[in-house]
Design an enzyme around this catalytic site. Sequence first.
Site, PDB file in Angstrom:
ATOM      1  N   CYS A  96       0.952  -1.024   0.087  1.00  0.00           N
ATOM      2  CA  CYS A  96       0.220   0.038   0.256  1.00  0.00           C
ATOM      3  C   CYS A  96       1.601   0.997  -0.164  1.00  0.00           C
ATOM      4  O   CYS A  96      -0.195   2.519  -0.179  1.00  0.00           O
ATOM      5  CB  CYS A  96      -1.140   0.111   1.087  1.00  0.00           C
ATOM      6  SG  CYS A  96      -2.293  -1.294   1.217  1.00  0.00           S
ATOM      7  N   HIS A 141     -12.972   8.715  -8.484  1.00  0.00           N
ATOM      8  CA  HIS A 141     -11.997   8.373  -9.660  1.00  0.00           C
ATOM      9  C   HIS A 141     -11.175   9.462  -9.142  1.00  0.00           C
ATOM     10  O   HIS A 141     -10.880  10.586 -10.217  1.00  0.00           O
ATOM     11  CB  HIS A 141     -13.352   8.829 -11.019  1.00  0.00           C
ATOM     12  CG  HIS A 141     -13.917   7.688 -10.638  1.00  0.00           C
ATOM     13  ND1 HIS A 141     -14.898   6.848 -10.849  1.00  0.00           N
ATOM     14  CD2 HIS A 141     -12.905   6.678 -12.065  1.00  0.00           C
ATOM     15  CE1 HIS A 141     -15.517   6.424 -11.451  1.00  0.00           C
ATOM     16  NE2 HIS A 141     -14.379   5.854 -11.394  1.00  0.00           N
ATOM     17  N   GLU A 194     -13.034  -1.485   1.836  1.00  0.00           N
ATOM     18  CA  GLU A 194     -11.762  -1.084   0.633  1.00  0.00           C
ATOM     19  C   GLU A 194     -11.475  -2.567  -0.494  1.00  0.00           C
ATOM     20  O   GLU A 194     -11.610  -1.747  -1.847  1.00  0.00           O
ATOM     21  CB  GLU A 194     -10.473  -0.726   1.319  1.00  0.00           C
ATOM     22  CG  GLU A 194     -10.146   0.263   1.624  1.00  0.00           C
ATOM     23  CD  GLU A 194      -8.188   0.660   2.118  1.00  0.00           C
ATOM     24  OE1 GLU A 194      -8.298   1.545   2.049  1.00  0.00           O
ATOM     25  OE2 GLU A 194      -7.441  -0.258   1.996  1.00  0.00           O
TER      26      GLU A 194
END
Length: 137
Positions: free
Chosen positions: A23, A68, A123
């Site tokens: 990550c 986005h 997530e």
Amino acid sequence: MYRITREFRFSYGHRLLGYEGKCARIHGHDGLLRVILERDRLDGTGMVTDFTEVKRIVSGWIDETFDHRLILHRDDPAVEALRAIDEPIAVVDFNPTAENLARHIFESIRAKGLPVVEVSLDETPSCSAGYRSGDGG
């Protein structure tokens, strides 16, 4: 206490500063956001809050803020380069972990007047983080 839940889906990218793992690299998620609202009394039409109003407020905020977009800490070295090419990014004052994003979303929605008591952000289908009010609403 009366309670309603509304779900929202949005896509975003992020990376975590100071983290030693996958990550730490830029990557994306198709997030599932759950917003829980409560009131001790219903309004005149028998609702906690109209689902349409919840959708308008939360979807509008998500669309303008995170959907986005790459969500980056203000100290991320990629911020300047992405701004230079007019890439839509969201710059935050915290490491954009799911936990921190959940709290930020909670506080932002509550500031818009909704009686939110809890927010969770998935997530992935198997990884979720959340934030809830400690003051009962």
